[in-house]
Design an enzyme around this catalytic site. Structure first.
Site, mmCIF file in Angstrom:
data_model
loop_
_atom_site.group_PDB
_atom_site.id
_atom_site.type_symbol
_atom_site.label_atom_id
_atom_site.label_comp_id
_atom_site.label_asym_id
_atom_site.label_seq_id
_atom_site.Cartn_x
_atom_site.Cartn_y
_atom_site.Cartn_z
ATOM 1 N N ASP A 85 27.041 37.869 52.903
ATOM 2 C CA ASP A 85 26.962 38.477 54.235
ATOM 3 C C ASP A 85 28.377 38.621 54.791
ATOM 4 O OD1 ASP A 85 26.274 39.270 56.834
ATOM 5 O OD2 ASP A 85 24.566 37.909 56.927
ATOM 6 N N ASP A 96 28.260 44.781 60.193
ATOM 7 C CA ASP A 96 27.606 43.572 59.686
ATOM 8 C C ASP A 96 26.714 44.007 58.528
ATOM 9 O OD1 ASP A 96 26.271 41.156 59.355
ATOM 10 O OD2 ASP A 96 25.435 41.102 61.392
ATOM 11 N N HIS A 158 19.679 42.484 65.062
ATOM 12 C CA HIS A 158 20.209 42.271 66.412
ATOM 13 C C HIS A 158 21.049 43.451 66.858
ATOM 14 C CE1 HIS A 158 23.878 41.312 64.099
ATOM 15 N NE2 HIS A 158 23.035 40.738 63.267
ATOM 16 N N HIS A 166 25.528 38.932 68.348
ATOM 17 C CA HIS A 166 24.071 38.832 68.488
ATOM 18 C C HIS A 166 23.663 39.255 69.894
ATOM 19 C CE1 HIS A 166 23.853 36.109 64.758
ATOM 20 N NE2 HIS A 166 23.453 37.321 64.462
ATOM 21 N N GLU A 191 18.227 43.387 59.309
ATOM 22 C CA GLU A 191 18.408 42.469 58.192
ATOM 23 C C GLU A 191 17.137 41.740 57.776
ATOM 24 O OE1 GLU A 191 21.005 39.065 58.992
ATOM 25 O OE2 GLU A 191 21.301 39.798 61.023
ATOM 26 N N GLU A 283 21.160 43.944 54.483
ATOM 27 C CA GLU A 283 21.524 44.245 55.870
ATOM 28 C C GLU A 283 22.471 45.440 55.961
ATOM 29 O OE1 GLU A 283 23.663 41.099 57.918
ATOM 30 O OE2 GLU A 283 23.140 41.919 59.878
HETATM 31 MN MN MN Z 1 25.044 39.626 58.522
HETATM 32 MN MN MN Z 2 23.479 40.274 61.224
#
Ligand code: MN
Ligand code: MN
Length: 299
Positions: A85, A96, A158, A166, A191, A283
């Site tokens: 990640d 992200d 998010h 977030h 995600e 994600e």
């Molecule tokens: Mn992530």
């Molecule tokens: Mn994330």
């Protein structure tokens, strides 16, 4: 969204994607988790990105938030399922993205990887202004359950905002019944996580990722020095390893302890599946439009 903001999101997403794919290519049986993590960090900096959070590689039943500590000697082994990640920001605007690597020929594990990847694709296909969070959750849930796995219900995608990783809305991995609609130019990370176990994660111990939230006066010189250094992250998460490198282990641990008692230290402990099932994740970050812009996708 002004052009400058849009360009920053696109650039951050592209760097995150390149770092993700580079890291993915390094995840092999026998490779060191710490070395791969540091190689990903180096790549992000070389490409001109800043860390939105430390790169994380979570293995097997750990869904997220495992970040190699200063002396981590974990090596990838045959049979592992690894989630990488990566988060990059440009001027606070975040990309992200995550990918799962299966170090096995096991058909069930490959199917588990496919489940989160196809769940993400199914969600991306319906993203546009007006789609509800419930519809996104349902699309994710369907792809995962039809392969016989459980979506992780207490982890979610998010919203993203400048220096906020977030933000609302929380983008669910199952149908929550929420009629909240996505709106034009909203930036969200989607995600899906698929598990062979409970589909519920819990917070374990020994966090190696932290962030600072709020301000409090601190007494000791050591803690003040560390805190001054932590200001560079603007509230975004950082790795224990980075701070130990600058300040040494003793001083870092002392400072973090004081910041914890002050109530301004946020800790991100590894998140295992409750039944210790194996977990996959995929994600992407997307700018919501009639033609959505998937900033972390490389064609
Ligand atoms: Mn992530
Ligand atoms: Mn994330």
């Amino acid at each position: 969204m002004d052009k400058e903001t849009f360009d920053a999101y696109v650039k951050a997403g592209n760097i995150a994607a390149q770092a993700r794919d580079y890291g993915k290519s390094l995840i092999k049986v026998g490779a060191s988790l710490l070395e791969v993590t540091e190689a990903v960090e180096k790549k992000i900096l070389e490409l001109g990105g800043d860390f939105a959070f430390p790169p994380q590689i979570s293995l097997n039943d750990i869904a997220a938030h495992y970040c190699a500590g200063p002396e981590d000697d974990t090596k990838f082994k045959q049979g592992d399922i690894a989630k990488l990640d990566v988060g990059v920001h440009i001027n606070g605007f975040v990309g992200d993205t995550a990918v799962t690597v299966v170090l096995s020929d096991d058909e069930e594990l490959k199917k588990l990887e496919e489940a989160s990847r196809e769940a993400l694709n199914a969600a991306l296909k319906i993203i546009k202004p007006g789609v509800t969070l419930s519809e996104i959750g349902a699309a994710i849930h369907a792809e995962i359950t039809k392969r016989g796995f459980a979506p992780i219900r207490n982890l979610s995608g998010h919203g993203l905002a400048q220096f906020v990783i977030h933000d609302s809305p929380s983008v669910p991995n199952f149908d929550t019944g929420s009629n909240e609609e996505l709106v034009e130019d909203q930036v969200i990370a989607i995600e899906p996580f698929a598990s062979t176990g409970a589909g519920i994660i819990y917070e374990s111990s020994n966090p190696t990722i932290f962030s600072i939230s709020g301000k409090k006066p601190v007494r000791s010189t050591m803690t003040r020095e560390v805190l001054k250094d932590l200001e560079q992250f603007n509230g975004l998460p950082f790795a224990l390893r980075w701070i130990v490198k600058t300040h040494g282990e003793g001083k870092t641990k002392f400072a973090l302890r004081e910041l914890r008692t002050k109530g301004i230290l946020k800790e991100y402990a590894p998140l295992p599946d409750k039944a210790h099932g194996l977990v996959s994740q995929a994600e992407h970050t997307v700018i919501v439009r009639d033609e959505p812009v998937i900033t972390t996708k490389i064609d």
